[in-house]
Design a protein around this motif. Structure first.
Motif, PDB file in Angstrom:
ATOM      1  N   ALA A  68      11.522   5.341  -6.583  1.00  0.00           N
ATOM      2  CA  ALA A  68      10.569   6.269  -5.994  1.00  0.00           C
ATOM      3  C   ALA A  68       9.265   6.327  -6.797  1.00  0.00           C
ATOM      4  CB  ALA A  68      11.193   7.659  -5.888  1.00  0.00           C
ATOM      5  N   VAL A  69       9.373   6.352  -8.125  1.00  0.00           N
ATOM      6  CA  VAL A  69       8.166   6.394  -8.955  1.00  0.00           C
ATOM      7  C   VAL A  69       7.396   5.074  -8.837  1.00  0.00           C
ATOM      8  CG1 VAL A  69       7.305   6.536 -11.325  1.00  0.00           C
ATOM      9  CG2 VAL A  69       9.092   8.115 -10.550  1.00  0.00           C
ATOM     10  N   ALA A  70       8.122   3.958  -8.812  1.00  0.00           N
ATOM     11  CA  ALA A  70       7.454   2.660  -8.656  1.00  0.00           C
ATOM     12  C   ALA A  70       6.724   2.580  -7.320  1.00  0.00           C
ATOM     13  CB  ALA A  70       8.484   1.537  -8.760  1.00  0.00           C
ATOM     14  N   LEU A  71       7.364   3.064  -6.247  1.00  0.00           N
ATOM     15  CA  LEU A  71       6.706   3.072  -4.941  1.00  0.00           C
ATOM     16  C   LEU A  71       5.500   4.003  -4.939  1.00  0.00           C
ATOM     17  CD1 LEU A  71       9.573   3.076  -2.273  1.00  0.00           C
ATOM     18  CD2 LEU A  71       7.812   1.332  -2.601  1.00  0.00           C
ATOM     19  N   GLY A  72       5.657   5.176  -5.577  1.00  0.00           N
ATOM     20  CA  GLY A  72       4.547   6.120  -5.646  1.00  0.00           C
ATOM     21  C   GLY A  72       3.348   5.539  -6.371  1.00  0.00           C
ATOM     22  N   ILE A  73       3.608   4.820  -7.461  1.00  0.00           N
ATOM     23  CA  ILE A  73       2.519   4.164  -8.197  1.00  0.00           C
ATOM     24  C   ILE A  73       1.876   3.081  -7.333  1.00  0.00           C
ATOM     25  CG2 ILE A  73       2.000   2.653 -10.151  1.00  0.00           C
ATOM     26  CD1 ILE A  73       4.192   4.180 -11.711  1.00  0.00           C
ATOM     27  N   PHE A  74       2.722   2.292  -6.674  1.00  0.00           N
ATOM     28  CA  PHE A  74       2.220   1.163  -5.881  1.00  0.00           C
ATOM     29  C   PHE A  74       1.300   1.620  -4.751  1.00  0.00           C
ATOM     30  CE2 PHE A  74       2.992  -1.760  -2.210  1.00  0.00           C
ATOM     31  CZ  PHE A  74       2.251  -2.831  -2.700  1.00  0.00           C
ATOM     32  N   VAL A  75       1.706   2.655  -4.011  1.00  0.00           N
ATOM     33  CA  VAL A  75       0.906   3.055  -2.840  1.00  0.00           C
ATOM     34  C   VAL A  75      -0.318   3.881  -3.221  1.00  0.00           C
ATOM     35  CG1 VAL A  75       2.905   2.978  -1.305  1.00  0.00           C
ATOM     36  CG2 VAL A  75       2.304   5.138  -2.421  1.00  0.00           C
ATOM     37  N   THR A  76      -0.420   4.291  -4.482  1.00  0.00           N
ATOM     38  CA  THR A  76      -1.641   4.986  -4.911  1.00  0.00           C
ATOM     39  C   THR A  76      -2.639   4.033  -5.559  1.00  0.00           C
ATOM     40  OG1 THR A  76      -0.513   5.611  -6.979  1.00  0.00           O
ATOM     41  CG2 THR A  76      -0.560   7.244  -5.203  1.00  0.00           C
ATOM     42  N   ARG A  77      -2.288   2.728  -5.611  1.00  0.00           N
ATOM     43  CA  ARG A  77      -3.246   1.709  -6.060  1.00  0.00           C
ATOM     44  C   ARG A  77      -3.998   1.180  -4.829  1.00  0.00           C
ATOM     45  NH1 ARG A  77      -3.144   3.676 -10.663  1.00  0.00           N
ATOM     46  NH2 ARG A  77      -1.937   5.215  -9.533  1.00  0.00           N
ATOM     47  N   PRO A  78      -5.229   0.742  -4.997  1.00  0.00           N
ATOM     48  CA  PRO A  78      -5.976   0.210  -3.852  1.00  0.00           C
ATOM     49  C   PRO A  78      -5.237  -0.912  -3.121  1.00  0.00           C
ATOM     50  CG  PRO A  78      -7.439   0.545  -5.725  1.00  0.00           C
ATOM     51  CD  PRO A  78      -6.057   0.796  -6.223  1.00  0.00           C
ATOM     52  N   SER A  79      -4.537  -1.759  -3.858  1.00  0.00           N
ATOM     53  CA  SER A  79      -3.852  -2.889  -3.239  1.00  0.00           C
ATOM     54  C   SER A  79      -2.618  -2.473  -2.450  1.00  0.00           C
ATOM     55  CB  SER A  79      -3.440  -3.907  -4.309  1.00  0.00           C
ATOM     56  OG  SER A  79      -2.592  -3.296  -5.275  1.00  0.00           O
ATOM     57  N   ALA A  81      -2.261   0.793  -0.895  1.00  0.00           N
ATOM     58  CA  ALA A  81      -2.480   1.979  -0.059  1.00  0.00           C
ATOM     59  C   ALA A  81      -2.032   1.757   1.381  1.00  0.00           C
ATOM     60  CB  ALA A  81      -3.956   2.365  -0.100  1.00  0.00           C
ATOM     61  N   GLU A  82      -2.191   0.544   1.898  1.00  0.00           N
ATOM     62  CA  GLU A  82      -1.833   0.288   3.289  1.00  0.00           C
ATOM     63  C   GLU A  82      -0.327   0.335   3.528  1.00  0.00           C
ATOM     64  OE1 GLU A  82      -2.251  -3.970   4.526  1.00  0.00           O
ATOM     65  OE2 GLU A  82      -3.101  -4.195   2.513  1.00  0.00           O
ATOM     66  N   PHE A  83       0.467   0.293   2.443  1.00  0.00           N
ATOM     67  CA  PHE A  83       1.930   0.326   2.581  1.00  0.00           C
ATOM     68  C   PHE A  83       2.500   1.741   2.504  1.00  0.00           C
ATOM     69  CE2 PHE A  83       0.973  -3.930   0.953  1.00  0.00           C
ATOM     70  CZ  PHE A  83       1.693  -4.713   1.839  1.00  0.00           C
ATOM     71  N   LEU A  84       1.632   2.759   2.429  1.00  0.00           N
ATOM     72  CA  LEU A  84       2.107   4.138   2.337  1.00  0.00           C
ATOM     73  C   LEU A  84       2.988   4.542   3.523  1.00  0.00           C
ATOM     74  CD1 LEU A  84       2.244   6.902   1.032  1.00  0.00           C
ATOM     75  CD2 LEU A  84      -0.005   7.432   2.017  1.00  0.00           C
ATOM     76  N   PRO A  85       2.579   4.283   4.776  1.00  0.00           N
ATOM     77  CA  PRO A  85       3.457   4.666   5.905  1.00  0.00           C
ATOM     78  C   PRO A  85       4.818   3.978   5.846  1.00  0.00           C
ATOM     79  CG  PRO A  85       1.235   4.185   6.682  1.00  0.00           C
ATOM     80  CD  PRO A  85       1.285   3.737   5.255  1.00  0.00           C
ATOM     81  N   LEU A  86       4.837   2.689   5.481  1.00  0.00           N
ATOM     82  CA  LEU A  86       6.105   1.969   5.383  1.00  0.00           C
ATOM     83  C   LEU A  86       6.976   2.555   4.278  1.00  0.00           C
ATOM     84  CD1 LEU A  86       7.992  -0.361   6.102  1.00  0.00           C
ATOM     85  CD2 LEU A  86       6.670  -1.816   4.533  1.00  0.00           C
ATOM     86  N   SER A  87       6.367   2.866   3.139  1.00  0.00           N
ATOM     87  CA  SER A  87       7.118   3.439   2.021  1.00  0.00           C
ATOM     88  C   SER A  87       7.697   4.790   2.395  1.00  0.00           C
ATOM     89  CB  SER A  87       6.208   3.586   0.796  1.00  0.00           C
ATOM     90  OG  SER A  87       5.740   2.335   0.361  1.00  0.00           O
ATOM     91  N   ARG A  88       6.925   5.599   3.114  1.00  0.00           N
ATOM     92  CA  ARG A  88       7.431   6.905   3.546  1.00  0.00           C
ATOM     93  C   ARG A  88       8.615   6.746   4.487  1.00  0.00           C
ATOM     94  NH1 ARG A  88       2.239  10.136   3.425  1.00  0.00           N
ATOM     95  NH2 ARG A  88       2.711  11.722   1.851  1.00  0.00           N
ATOM     96  N   SER A  89       8.548   5.748   5.352  1.00  0.00           N
ATOM     97  CA  SER A  89       9.660   5.501   6.276  1.00  0.00           C
ATOM     98  C   SER A  89      10.916   5.100   5.507  1.00  0.00           C
ATOM     99  CB  SER A  89       9.285   4.407   7.275  1.00  0.00           C
ATOM    100  OG  SER A  89       8.180   4.798   8.068  1.00  0.00           O
ATOM    101  N   LEU A  90      10.743   4.283   4.467  1.00  0.00           N
ATOM    102  CA  LEU A  90      11.891   3.821   3.686  1.00  0.00           C
ATOM    103  C   LEU A  90      12.564   4.972   2.950  1.00  0.00           C
ATOM    104  CD1 LEU A  90      10.516   0.477   2.172  1.00  0.00           C
ATOM    105  CD2 LEU A  90      12.301   0.735   3.913  1.00  0.00           C
ATOM    106  N   VAL A  91      11.770   5.812   2.294  1.00  0.00           N
ATOM    107  CA  VAL A  91      12.371   6.887   1.504  1.00  0.00           C
ATOM    108  C   VAL A  91      12.915   8.003   2.389  1.00  0.00           C
ATOM    109  CG1 VAL A  91      10.898   6.401  -0.486  1.00  0.00           C
ATOM    110  CG2 VAL A  91      10.184   8.126   1.159  1.00  0.00           C
ATOM    111  N   ASN A  92      12.509   8.024   3.644  1.00  0.00           N
ATOM    112  CA  ASN A  92      13.022   9.034   4.572  1.00  0.00           C
ATOM    113  C   ASN A  92      14.368   8.665   5.160  1.00  0.00           C
ATOM    114  OD1 ASN A  92      11.467  11.550   5.222  1.00  0.00           O
ATOM    115  ND2 ASN A  92       9.778  10.075   5.301  1.00  0.00           N
ATOM    116  N   ILE A  93      14.832   7.437   4.903  1.00  0.00           N
ATOM    117  CA  ILE A  93      16.099   6.989   5.478  1.00  0.00           C
ATOM    118  C   ILE A  93      17.234   7.911   5.066  1.00  0.00           C
ATOM    119  CG2 ILE A  93      17.853   5.172   5.383  1.00  0.00           C
ATOM    120  CD1 ILE A  93      15.622   3.120   5.316  1.00  0.00           C
TER     121      ILE A  93
END
Length: 250
Positions: A68-79, A81-93
């Motif tokens: 979760a922390v690795a994903l949070g770091i990844f989606v808050t980087r410019p490279s 950011a576009e994966f935020l919706p996908l990451s939210r879907s994954l952690v909501n499983i």
């Protein structure tokens, strides 16, 4: 010693004594049982089951925190950011499917025992840690980042030395919530032969022994209260250190 600290210490001492010497408390549970039924859980060691329960919760929380922390770091980087919706879907499983459904899916894949329980707790614990990591990192003051750039820090140094320390209290709050959820949810692991305090509760339900059910529930409840207070204390310490660090910043 403050009254709140005394209460916590007393609760911890009571829990340790109960799981190591439960027979000493038999007189409290005897009014709840039918004649001839055991007043104290006698199909295993309460101490061993408590340790196994905590082991499963800790391992699952550690795995959830890392991802979760690795994903949070990844989606808050410019490279990323576009994966935020996908990451939210994954952690909501884990929150979308009830834990018992995850267990039913996991058992054919990994077998009975601790593994399917670990999978369920891992998935269930992702969301609060991810969302709190996201909130903590996005709320880092821009002035702090600008000051770090002005000091010549690169992106990695800014993350490790500025962003994560500032976000730490919020991340710890997410971990605390994840652990509390997992402590209660782990009791259902006994339905798939995982060792834990759910074994005590299920044995009580099967034998209509209210004392067993109460013993398992009380230990889980005490663990949840103590862990909640302990991690809350860590949050406050981190917040105080953060406040001092900000006050010392020129």
């Amino acid at each position: 010693m403050r009254p709140s600290s005394l209460v916590r210490l007393s609760a911890l001492l009571l829990l340790v004594i109960f799981v190591t010497m439960p027979e000493a408390f038999a007189f409290l549970f005897e009014p709840l049982i039918t004649p001839g039924a055991p007043a104290i859980y006698n199909q295993g060691s309460l101490f061993a089951l408590t340790m196994q329960h905590l082991r499963t919760v800790c391992l699952a929380t550690l795995a959830s925190t890392l991802l979760a922390v690795a994903l949070g770091i990844f989606v808050t980087r410019p490279s990323g950011a576009e994966f935020l919706p996908l990451s939210r879907s994954l952690v909501n499983i884990g929150q979308t499917f009830p834990p018992i459904a995850v267990l039913a899916i996991a058992v054919p894949l990994v077998g009975f025992g601790e593994k399917p329980t670990f999978v369920a707790l891992f998935l269930y614990g992702l969301l609060p840690i991810f969302e709190n990591t996201l909130t903590g990192l996005t709320q880092v003051p821009p002035t702090a980042l600008e000051a770090a750039r002005g000091m010549g820090m690169n992106a990695w140094q800014r993350l490790v030395q500025v962003e994560l320390p500032l976000a730490l209290p919020m991340i710890l709050a997410g971990i605390r919530l994840s652990v509390i959820i997992s402590l209660g949810t782990a009791t259902i692991g006994s339905t798939v032969a995982a060792k834990g305090l759910g074994e005590v509760i299920i044995a009580g339900l099967q034998s209509n022994n209210i004392a067993f059910v109460l013993q398992g529930g009380l230990v889980v409840a005490l663990l949840a209260v103590l862990v909640h207070d302990g991690l809350g204390l860590l949050e406050r310490i981190a917040a105080r250190k953060l406040g001092r660090s900000l006050d010392e910043t020129p």
